[in-house]
Design an enzyme around this catalytic site. Structure first.
Site, PDB file in Angstrom:
ATOM      1  N   GLY A  53       1.010  -1.131  -0.027  1.00  0.00           N
ATOM      2  CA  GLY A  53       0.153  -0.045  -0.096  1.00  0.00           C
ATOM      3  C   GLY A  53       0.953   1.290   0.079  1.00  0.00           C
ATOM      4  O   GLY A  53       1.917   1.280  -0.336  1.00  0.00           O
ATOM      5  N   CYS A  75       0.607   5.209  16.451  1.00  0.00           N
ATOM      6  CA  CYS A  75       1.613   4.291  17.126  1.00  0.00           C
ATOM      7  C   CYS A  75       2.716   3.968  16.176  1.00  0.00           C
ATOM      8  O   CYS A  75       3.795   3.927  16.790  1.00  0.00           O
ATOM      9  CB  CYS A  75       0.679   2.977  17.550  1.00  0.00           C
ATOM     10  SG  CYS A  75      -0.629   3.187  18.732  1.00  0.00           S
ATOM     11  N   ARG A  81      -3.708  10.707  12.246  1.00  0.00           N
ATOM     12  CA  ARG A  81      -2.304  11.060  12.610  1.00  0.00           C
ATOM     13  C   ARG A  81      -1.140  10.229  11.820  1.00  0.00           C
ATOM     14  O   ARG A  81      -1.279   9.089  11.821  1.00  0.00           O
ATOM     15  CB  ARG A  81      -2.083  10.504  14.038  1.00  0.00           C
ATOM     16  CG  ARG A  81      -2.813  11.729  15.058  1.00  0.00           C
ATOM     17  CD  ARG A  81      -2.569  11.320  16.656  1.00  0.00           C
ATOM     18  NE  ARG A  81      -3.401  10.240  17.009  1.00  0.00           N
ATOM     19  CZ  ARG A  81      -3.723   9.808  18.150  1.00  0.00           C
ATOM     20  NH1 ARG A  81      -3.032  10.398  19.136  1.00  0.00           N
ATOM     21  NH2 ARG A  81      -4.605   9.055  18.561  1.00  0.00           N
TER      22      ARG A  81
HETATM   23  P1  NAD Z   1      -4.682   9.841  23.050  1.00  0.00           P
HETATM   24  O1  NAD Z   1      -3.883  11.066  22.894  1.00  0.00           O
HETATM   25  O2  NAD Z   1      -6.024   9.586  22.430  1.00  0.00           O
HETATM   26  O3  NAD Z   1      -5.414  10.262  24.574  1.00  0.00           O
HETATM   27  C1  NAD Z   1      -4.601  10.505  25.870  1.00  0.00           C
HETATM   28  C2  NAD Z   1      -5.598  11.233  26.685  1.00  0.00           C
HETATM   29  O4  NAD Z   1      -4.741  11.198  28.007  1.00  0.00           O
HETATM   30  C3  NAD Z   1      -6.058  12.556  26.375  1.00  0.00           C
HETATM   31  O5  NAD Z   1      -7.273  12.408  26.547  1.00  0.00           O
HETATM   32  C4  NAD Z   1      -5.194  13.280  27.382  1.00  0.00           C
HETATM   33  O6  NAD Z   1      -6.045  14.559  27.744  1.00  0.00           O
HETATM   34  C5  NAD Z   1      -5.085  12.446  28.509  1.00  0.00           C
HETATM   35  N1  NAD Z   1      -4.087  13.016  29.396  1.00  0.00           N
HETATM   36  C6  NAD Z   1      -3.041  13.526  29.336  1.00  0.00           C
HETATM   37  N2  NAD Z   1      -2.176  13.964  30.360  1.00  0.00           N
HETATM   38  C7  NAD Z   1      -3.392  13.330  31.480  1.00  0.00           C
HETATM   39  C8  NAD Z   1      -3.179  13.811  32.989  1.00  0.00           C
HETATM   40  N3  NAD Z   1      -2.148  14.146  33.574  1.00  0.00           N
HETATM   41  N4  NAD Z   1      -4.101  13.113  33.558  1.00  0.00           N
HETATM   42  C9  NAD Z   1      -5.136  12.517  32.907  1.00  0.00           C
HETATM   43  N5  NAD Z   1      -5.294  12.537  31.682  1.00  0.00           N
HETATM   44  C10 NAD Z   1      -4.146  12.882  30.765  1.00  0.00           C
HETATM   45  O7  NAD Z   1      -3.803   8.661  23.298  1.00  0.00           O
HETATM   46  P2  NAD Z   1      -4.177   7.105  23.077  1.00  0.00           P
HETATM   47  O8  NAD Z   1      -4.219   7.069  21.444  1.00  0.00           O
HETATM   48  O9  NAD Z   1      -5.327   6.790  23.953  1.00  0.00           O
HETATM   49  O10 NAD Z   1      -2.847   6.620  23.657  1.00  0.00           O
HETATM   50  C11 NAD Z   1      -2.340   6.390  24.905  1.00  0.00           C
HETATM   51  C12 NAD Z   1      -1.157   5.731  25.097  1.00  0.00           C
HETATM   52  O11 NAD Z   1      -1.355   4.190  24.829  1.00  0.00           O
HETATM   53  C13 NAD Z   1      -0.081   5.951  24.380  1.00  0.00           C
HETATM   54  O12 NAD Z   1       1.181   5.903  24.807  1.00  0.00           O
HETATM   55  C14 NAD Z   1      -0.136   5.213  23.058  1.00  0.00           C
HETATM   56  O13 NAD Z   1       1.039   5.070  22.487  1.00  0.00           O
HETATM   57  C15 NAD Z   1      -0.381   3.842  23.522  1.00  0.00           C
HETATM   58  N6  NAD Z   1      -1.255   2.973  22.532  1.00  0.00           N
HETATM   59  C16 NAD Z   1      -2.175   3.589  21.823  1.00  0.00           C
HETATM   60  C17 NAD Z   1      -2.627   2.778  20.881  1.00  0.00           C
HETATM   61  C18 NAD Z   1      -3.746   3.396  19.953  1.00  0.00           C
HETATM   62  O14 NAD Z   1      -4.217   2.512  19.067  1.00  0.00           O
HETATM   63  N7  NAD Z   1      -4.321   4.626  19.912  1.00  0.00           N
HETATM   64  C19 NAD Z   1      -2.787   1.369  20.982  1.00  0.00           C
HETATM   65  C20 NAD Z   1      -1.910   0.949  22.001  1.00  0.00           C
HETATM   66  C21 NAD Z   1      -1.142   1.563  22.653  1.00  0.00           C
END
Ligand code: NAD
Length: 444
Positions: free
Chosen positions: A260, A267, A335
């Site tokens: 693709g 991530c 993203r």
């Molecule tokens: P996101 O950016 O969608 O959400 C993160 C949330 O954390 C936001 O709502 C933000 O306001 C909140 N936040 C930040 N600081 C805070 C604090 N001090 N107290 C409370 N809330 C706070 O992120 P996401 O996609 O959910 O990813 C979260 C983690 O999981 C990252 O490390 C990411 O790499 C990992 N991850 C993501 C995925 C995915 O598919 N999105 C999959 C596996 C792992």
């Protein structure tokens, strides 16, 4: 069991809704007040299939509550999940500031035994730093003997099938050095391991590295097949046939070898870069990871290059239809999406874009705002109306079955650049298109 989840993004909200649905009492804390207010009324800030129903049901049954009050969150849960964002810094290192902020809050407000679980994707060693941060806060409060345990529990869900992935995950990785933590974590995940015990216990550092290793492996598979696709294109072979030929080998498998226009999302790109920085910090040259990243960056440019080959060097004043803006189907997330590199290159070249995506229109509006050279439309049909060419960036289901005669009548130059190999090159040729796929069809 009482559980608190810090961070209500893709991971935190999905985990919270699923754990509440399994019967736990879940409190969610987020640092953004408006997000909490929206969530209280069941409004979810992103698209994820099945999540809205789960959230509404568990709010109604009072098993899922939202608060901005971090102290209340710390007090509520026996288990405290940290699932806040870990964005990349400028040099690619994962920024764990938010993770450590939550650790600090936990140390400031806890008053009985807590299991602190790091679910965010964090560089190896971060969970130990979380422990130190809590220890320091407890010392400052004069209660250094308050007991707590830590656990690394990386998340492997995929956006677009996150609910299914969380509830039916292939494995639950738990890194801990404490028997008490093990027992609480088994109780937390008990609803998901009745049929098969999928928990893999390991040490904390290995659990943290497992997450990066998984994402590096999956990224490598994508870059690998894209590299084969580029070769196939130049050799006159068809990568789709090669894909079937290698995928049938059980040692290789069919998963993640779809050619693709490159991988994106929140991530893979971020985690691979963070892993490269980690390797550099321990003086190891991560040659393979660098190559995976380089191939992907190059691949994201192929759509624009193919379009230029098809329409000529000068794209100024041309109208290009784009189907799909999200980095993959079933999500609104843009993203690091390949579409973004295409859009920005097209605008730079003076082209106009008419784009459609079933879920990411609002997100695109938010990212790019209003522009004269960008028209967001609500149907795939409106996107191709009076366009010169069509580019497909995301393999949404609704793009797969198309009346080719009608499509050709819409595109003044009969050009389709297909970044997801949705169509048969022979059929496209017969229908009168100049069809440019990835690793097959015309030699371009
Ligand atoms: P996101 O950016 O969608 O959400 C993160 C949330 O954390 C936001 O709502 C933000 O306001 C909140 N936040 C930040 N600081 C805070 C604090 N001090 N107290 C409370 N809330 C706070 O992120 P996401 O996609 O959910 O990813 C979260 C983690 O999981 C990252 O490390 C990411 O790499 C990992 N991850 C993501 C995925 C995915 O598919 N999105 C999959 C596996 C792992």
């Amino acid at each position: 069991m009482k559980i608190t989840i810090f961070g209500t993004g893709y991971v935190g909200l999905v985990a919270a809704a699923c754990l509440a649905d399994a019967g736990h009492q879940v409190m969610c804390v987020d640092a953004i007040k408006s997000k909490i207010e929206d969530l209280k009324s069941g409004k979810i800030p992103f698209y994820e299939p099945g999540l809205d129903i789960l959230v509404s049901r568990n709010i109604m049954q009072e098993r899922l509550i939202f608060t901005f009050d971090a102290a209340a969150g710390v007090k509520h849960g026996r288990i405290l999940f940290i699932s806040v964002g870990t964005p990349a810094t400028e040099d690619g290192t994962a920024d764990v500031r938010h993770v450590l902020d939550v650790a600090q809050l936990i140390g400031e407000h806890m008053d009985d035994y807590k299991v602190v679980v790091v679910k965010s994707t964090v560089p190896v060693g971060t969970t130990h730093n979380v422990r130190s941060k809590i220890d320091e806060a407890l010392h400052r409060r004069g209660c250094p003997d308050l007991p707590f345990g830590v656990c690394s529990n990386p998340e492997f869900l995929k956006e677009g099938s996150a609910v299914q992935d969380f509830t039916k995950s292939a494995r639950i990785v738990l890194g801990t050095d404490s028997e008490r933590v093990r027992e609480f974590m088994c109780e937390c995940y008990a609803p998901y391991i009745r049929k098969l015990d999928k928990i893999i216990f390991m040490d904390i550092l290995s659990a943290e590295l497992t997450k990066y290793a998984a994402n590096a492996m999956l990224s490598a598979k994508i870059s690998f097949i894209n590299e084969i696709a580029n070769l196939a294109e130049r050799l006159g072979a068809d990568v789709e046939q090669v894909r079937k030929g290698i995928g049938s080998d059980p040692r290789i498998g069919y998963e993640f070898i779809y050619p693709g226009c490159g991988y994106g999302g929140s991530c893979f790109p971020k985690d691979l870069r963070a892993l490269i920085r980690t390797a550099e910090q321990v003086k190891h040259e991560p040659a393979l990871f660098r190559a995976v990243e380089e191939v992907n960056n190059r691949q994201k440019r192929v759509l624009f290059e193919k379009l230029r080959k098809a329409l000529g060097e000068n794209l100024s004043g041309k109208t290009i239809a784009v189907w799909g803006l999200a980095f993959k189907p079933n999500t609104s997330d843009m993203r690091e999406a390949p579409s973004r590199m295409l859009l920005e290159a097209l605008w730079k070249a003076g082209a106009h874009v008419q784009a459609y995506d079933p879920a990411a229109i609002k997100e695109a509006e938010y990212i790019y705002g209003k522009r004269d050279d960008f028209r967001l439309v609500n149907t795939r049909e409106a996107a191709v109306t009076a366009a010169d060419a069509l580019v497909i960036c995301t393999e949404w289901q609704e793009f797969r079955a198309v009346d080719l005669e009608w499509l050709r009548s819409q595109l003044s130059q009969s050009v389709v650049v297909d970044g997801r190999n949705l169509f048969d090159p022979h059929e496209m040729k017969q229908a009168g298109f100049r069809y440019y796929a990835v690793g097959r069809g015309e030699n371009c």
